[in-house]
Enzyme design. Structure first.
Site: not given
Lengths: 68, 261
Positions: B100, B161, B187-188, B209-210
């Site tokens: 990535k 995040g 993301a997001g 992830n987050t």
């Protein structure tokens, strides 16, 4: 004596000759999954025993950690 | 069976997860198991020297034989740093070339620097990497990254995040419609409905992830995300009904009512 910069920190080694494999042993990293770059070039694991280190060499020793 | 194809690899799960920000490795493992993810991202960082030689590592909990590792370039702000990091990653993972790429432009927003990203992608593709690339939701840049030879294009839904969800579904849709490689939202995403919406738009997958690690109960959220991705995918494949503005249509028969005439 050999002086190296490892992960940004200067370290001194008393030997006159030091291979990458010796360094890995001396740092207590034997058996750890890691990759090493010397002066911006990858040192393939298969050559650790042959590659001699010299004073002034800059090494990066990295592993995988959690990340997104 | 509906599978995700990235470069020459095939996956049954369309949810890719990060391994950062968990309480400990045990929780990381439990959340990833609950998510059903087959691809997990990892970061490449300097090894701690002279500290706790016996301390467990991420790889002990997520054996590379069991998962497809996706080393990232998080924290890199130039093409050069990103390329060096991924060459180290390839050596670290015994020649594994699926990576990535992300090149950041600013530490506050973590917004991608697409100029450096394009530069790095060109070099990495020539060097034999299968590059999944994190980028902005700019359709022109996304197309350029595909043309360079990236095997997947991964626009942000919103800032890394942030959990803000999908801020520009229209751009994502343009990117998806124009792409010949898988488009994954990276993301997001904040919660399960965000994941479902991304999949309904036609995304090939989602990387997060987050949203999982930052939930009050990460393992339960991982399970919710798995279902949301699957539900969104099925809804996309099923093809949603047309929206009828200002015009209702009853679902029950209009005849045979007891008040009928």
């Amino acid at each position: 004596m050999i002086q190296l910069t490892i992960n940004g920190k200067t370290r001194e080694f008393s030997q006159t000759q030091l291979t990458v494999a010796d360094l890995v042993t001396q740092l207590g990293l034997t058996g750890k999954r890691l990759a090493i770059e010397c002066n911006g070039e990858i040192v393939p694991r298969s050559t650790f025993g042959e590659v001699q280190l010299h004073t002034g060499d800059k090494l990066e020793i990295v592993g995988a950690v959690g990340g997104g | 069976m509906d599978t995700l194809h990235i470069a020459s690899r095939t996956f049954s799960s369309r949810l890719l997860v990060g391994t950062g920000k968990y309480k400990d490795f045990q929780q990381t493992r439990e959340a990833i198991d609950a998510s059903g993810a087959q691809i997990v991202t990892v970061a490449i960082r300097r090894t701690n020297i002279g500290q706790n030689a016996g301390e467990p590592s991420l790889l002990d909990f997520l054996p590379p034989e069991e998962f497809t590792y996706l080393p990232n370039t998080a924290g890199c702000y130039s093409a050069e740093e990103a390329i060096r990091t991924l060459r180290l990653a390839r050596e670290l993972l015994d020649g594994h070339n699926l990576v990535k790429l992300e090149v950041l432009g600013d530490p506050n927003t973590l917004y991608p620097n697409v100029v450096e990203t394009v530069k790095a992608a060109e070099i990495l593709v020539k060097d034999g990497f299968d590059v999944m690339v994190y980028t902005s939701d700019d359709p022109i840049i996304a197309k350029q990254l595909e043309e360079i030879g990236c095997c997947a294009v991964m626009p942000l839904a919103s800032l890394i995040g942030s959990g803000m969800g999908i801020l520009n579904p229209w751009n994502l849709q343009i990117i998806i419609e124009n792409a010949k490689v898988p488009v994954l939202v990276d993301a997001g995403v904040g919660t399960a409905s965000d994941a479902a919406i991304a999949m309904e738009l036609g995304c090939a997958g989602i990387l997060m992830n987050t949203a999982i690690a930052g939930a009050q109960n990460p393992v339960l959220m991982a399970s919710a995300m798995k279902k949301a991705v699957e539900a969104g995918r099925e809804a996309y494949l099923a093809g949603r009904m047309a929206k009828k503005l200002y015009s209702a249509s009853p679902s029950s028969p209009t005849s045979g009512l007891i008040t009928g005439k």
